[in-house]
Design a protein around this motif. Structure first.
Motif, PDB file in Angstrom:
ATOM      1  N   LEU A  45      -3.066  34.320  81.777  1.00 50.85           N
ATOM      2  CA  LEU A  45      -3.607  35.009  82.948  1.00 50.85           C
ATOM      3  C   LEU A  45      -5.054  35.417  82.719  1.00 50.85           C
ATOM      4  O   LEU A  45      -5.885  35.305  83.619  1.00 50.85           O
ATOM      5  CB  LEU A  45      -2.760  36.239  83.286  1.00 50.85           C
ATOM      6  N   ASP A  46      -5.351  35.862  81.521  1.00 51.81           N
ATOM      7  CA  ASP A  46      -6.720  36.280  81.211  1.00 51.81           C
ATOM      8  C   ASP A  46      -7.683  35.093  81.314  1.00 51.81           C
ATOM      9  O   ASP A  46      -8.779  35.231  81.846  1.00 51.81           O
ATOM     10  CB  ASP A  46      -6.779  36.905  79.812  1.00 51.81           C
TER      11      ASP A  46
ATOM     12  N   ILE B  88      -2.813  31.792  92.827  1.00 50.88           N
ATOM     13  CA  ILE B  88      -2.127  31.537  91.553  1.00 50.88           C
ATOM     14  C   ILE B  88      -1.959  32.854  90.801  1.00 50.88           C
ATOM     15  O   ILE B  88      -0.873  33.176  90.324  1.00 50.88           O
ATOM     16  CB  ILE B  88      -2.908  30.524  90.690  1.00 50.88           C
ATOM     17  N   LEU B  89      -3.042  33.614  90.722  1.00 47.17           N
ATOM     18  CA  LEU B  89      -2.989  34.902  90.027  1.00 47.17           C
ATOM     19  C   LEU B  89      -2.001  35.860  90.693  1.00 47.17           C
ATOM     20  O   LEU B  89      -1.274  36.568  90.001  1.00 47.17           O
ATOM     21  CB  LEU B  89      -4.380  35.531  89.979  1.00 47.17           C
ATOM     22  N   ALA B  90      -1.982  35.868  92.008  1.00 49.04           N
ATOM     23  CA  ALA B  90      -1.066  36.769  92.723  1.00 49.04           C
ATOM     24  C   ALA B  90       0.385  36.442  92.392  1.00 49.04           C
ATOM     25  O   ALA B  90       1.187  37.350  92.148  1.00 49.04           O
ATOM     26  CB  ALA B  90      -1.305  36.670  94.231  1.00 49.04           C
TER      27      ALA B  90
ATOM     28  N   SER C 147       1.104  37.148  88.570  1.00 51.56           N
ATOM     29  CA  SER C 147       0.996  38.567  88.228  1.00 51.56           C
ATOM     30  C   SER C 147       2.047  39.421  88.929  1.00 51.56           C
ATOM     31  O   SER C 147       2.141  40.620  88.666  1.00 51.56           O
ATOM     32  CB  SER C 147      -0.390  39.096  88.619  1.00 51.56           C
ATOM     33  N   TYR C 148       2.833  38.824  89.813  1.00 48.35           N
ATOM     34  CA  TYR C 148       3.794  39.575  90.601  1.00 48.35           C
ATOM     35  C   TYR C 148       4.814  40.243  89.692  1.00 48.35           C
ATOM     36  O   TYR C 148       5.404  39.603  88.827  1.00 48.35           O
ATOM     37  CB  TYR C 148       4.494  38.645  91.594  1.00 48.35           C
TER      38      TYR C 148
ATOM     39  N   THR D  44       9.894  43.850  89.128  1.00 47.29           N
ATOM     40  CA  THR D  44      10.526  45.166  89.113  1.00 47.29           C
ATOM     41  C   THR D  44      10.136  45.976  90.349  1.00 47.29           C
ATOM     42  O   THR D  44      10.834  46.910  90.719  1.00 47.29           O
ATOM     43  CB  THR D  44      10.171  45.958  87.843  1.00 47.29           C
ATOM     44  N   ASP D  45       9.012  45.590  90.992  1.00 48.18           N
ATOM     45  CA  ASP D  45       8.587  46.280  92.200  1.00 48.18           C
ATOM     46  C   ASP D  45       9.239  45.707  93.449  1.00 48.18           C
ATOM     47  O   ASP D  45       9.166  46.289  94.517  1.00 48.18           O
ATOM     48  CB  ASP D  45       7.066  46.192  92.371  1.00 48.18           C
ATOM     49  N   ALA D  46       9.881  44.562  93.316  1.00 42.12           N
ATOM     50  CA  ALA D  46      10.467  43.896  94.470  1.00 42.12           C
ATOM     51  C   ALA D  46      11.887  44.402  94.699  1.00 42.12           C
ATOM     52  O   ALA D  46      12.607  44.750  93.775  1.00 42.12           O
ATOM     53  CB  ALA D  46      10.488  42.387  94.256  1.00 42.12           C
TER      54      ALA D  46
END
Length: 80
Positions: free
Chosen positions: A10-11, A64-66, A69-70, A73-75
């Motif tokens: 990701l970085d 792609i990042l979205a 990075s999802y 645990t928030d879903a």
């Protein structure tokens, strides 16, 4: 961008990728083969936003990042 056969971190994507990349790079980010990525694009099922520019496809790096990075645990999703 990255070595052949290696998924980017990701970085690396955040720091070094342009606003849109080719299908092979995007496929590598998702751990997909190039041919499978094109199949998903043809079916409208690729997990990130795809733009057609002439006869070529470009994949939006921010999308792609979205996806990568999802935080599941928030879903409010049942993963059974």
């Amino acid at each position: 961008m990255n070595g052949v056969g290696r998924s980017p971190t990701l970085d690396e994507i955040r720091r070094t990728w342009p606003a849109a990349v080719g299908v092979p790079e995007a496929a590598a980010a998702f751990g997909l083969s190039r041919s499978h990525a094109y199949e998903l694009i043809a079916r409208g099922e690729f997990p990130a936003r795809v733009l057609q520019v002439g006869s070529r496809y470009r994949v939006v790096t921010a999308s792609i990042l979205a996806i990568l990075s999802y935080d599941m645990t928030d879903a409010n999703v049942d993963l059974r």
